[in-house]
Design an enzyme around this catalytic site. Sequence first.
Site, mmCIF file in Angstrom:
data_model
loop_
_atom_site.group_PDB
_atom_site.id
_atom_site.type_symbol
_atom_site.label_atom_id
_atom_site.label_comp_id
_atom_site.label_asym_id
_atom_site.label_seq_id
_atom_site.Cartn_x
_atom_site.Cartn_y
_atom_site.Cartn_z
ATOM 1 C CE LYS A 81 -4.108 -2.443 2.026
ATOM 2 N NZ LYS A 81 -4.782 -2.305 3.080
ATOM 3 C CG ASN A 102 -7.576 0.993 -0.459
ATOM 4 O OD1 ASN A 102 -7.347 2.348 -0.424
ATOM 5 N ND2 ASN A 102 -8.803 0.174 -0.228
ATOM 6 N N GLY A 145 -0.432 -1.229 14.396
ATOM 7 C CA GLY A 145 0.295 -1.085 13.602
ATOM 8 C C GLY A 145 0.557 0.231 13.104
ATOM 9 N N GLY A 148 0.135 0.575 6.083
ATOM 10 C CA GLY A 148 -1.355 2.088 5.248
ATOM 11 C C GLY A 148 -2.384 1.529 5.733
ATOM 12 C CB ALA A 149 -5.036 -0.956 7.913
ATOM 13 C CG LEU A 224 -8.821 -1.643 10.698
ATOM 14 C CD1 LEU A 224 -7.559 -1.521 9.766
ATOM 15 C CD2 LEU A 224 -9.917 -1.083 10.729
ATOM 16 C CE1 TYR A 226 -11.725 -10.946 4.545
ATOM 17 C CE2 TYR A 226 -10.360 -8.056 4.268
ATOM 18 C CZ TYR A 226 -10.599 -9.495 3.818
ATOM 19 O OH TYR A 226 -10.120 -9.688 2.801
ATOM 20 N N GLY A 247 -13.696 -6.239 10.673
ATOM 21 C CA GLY A 247 -13.157 -5.518 9.074
ATOM 22 C C GLY A 247 -14.328 -5.658 8.260
#
Length: 264
Positions: A81, A102, A145, A148-149, A224, A226, A247
């Site tokens: 990302k 993304n 973290g 990117g997220a 985030l 899933y 997520g």
Amino acid sequence: MAFFIFGSTAFFHYFCSMKLYGLIGRRLGHSFSADFFNSAFKDKCIDARYCLFEIPEIGCLHSLVAENPNLAGLNVTIPYKESVIPFLDSLTDDARSIGAVNLIEFAGCGDSLKLIGHNTDAPAFRNMAEPLVAGLRRRKALILGTGGAAKAARFALDCLGIESVLISRSSRKGTLSYNQLDNDQVSDAGMIVNATPAGMWPDTSYSPPFPYQWLSPAHVCIDLIYNPATTTFMAECAQKGATVKNGLEMLIGQARIGAGIWGL
Ligand code: NAP
């Protein structure tokens, strides 16, 4: 035999002219994107297909684009990302501010093709978090973290008026490390966001090295991830009485926003 050859050539030309979308990343076994988009294409009678492209390094993007002239859009996932940015022609203002992309929009074609980087994680996270933020008494968040997220979540929380800190496994400028966290910092935050891949399928027994003992029913904890639907992080937070969410809603939200950018 002649019919077979004609049939397969026609099929080949049909397949090559059909619009192609996809996801680039290093390991894509966890991804729901192909099933999600291909069933949406089928339901809406859209003549397109969505493929997963596992690439060993981001430098492979150019050859992927050159070899697939029918590519019309790409999603980008771990670990590309941020590293994808130098390979793009331009970025939206939000993607530039976040420092992560993304989704790639393909504008124009042939020699005039331009790859435009978007960030749809941030608006999708914002839409998912907004109702949860409304009930927070402590308007601070810890984001686990630094990828990117995490940056997209911080951007979205800023827009919602929630101050946040990124938590890292190492000491880095502008972040806290997990072992610097104390009871006061955890109690002072209303929201904890797991924006790391720790616990994602197939390594589902992992969770970030967070001090879960200081969580309480006043916390809202968002993972985030899933897949699986209930992660070890979520289970540990729920055990302390926190409200937990995965997520999936964000995943569906960013896919819908992306489909709009691609004009689908
Ligand atoms: P990334 O760029 O690879 O960054 C993840 C960060 O997590 C790293 O910078 C690292 O930070 C930390 N990390 C990595 N491995 C870890 C481990 N084993 N234990 C603890 N921390 C670890 O990934 P990303 O693109 O930001 O995505 C992060 C997660 O969010 C993934 O699981 C992804 O699937 C999920 N995600 C979901 C959605 C959705 O729509 N639901 C959207 C985007 C992302 P430090 O080295 O600083 O600790």
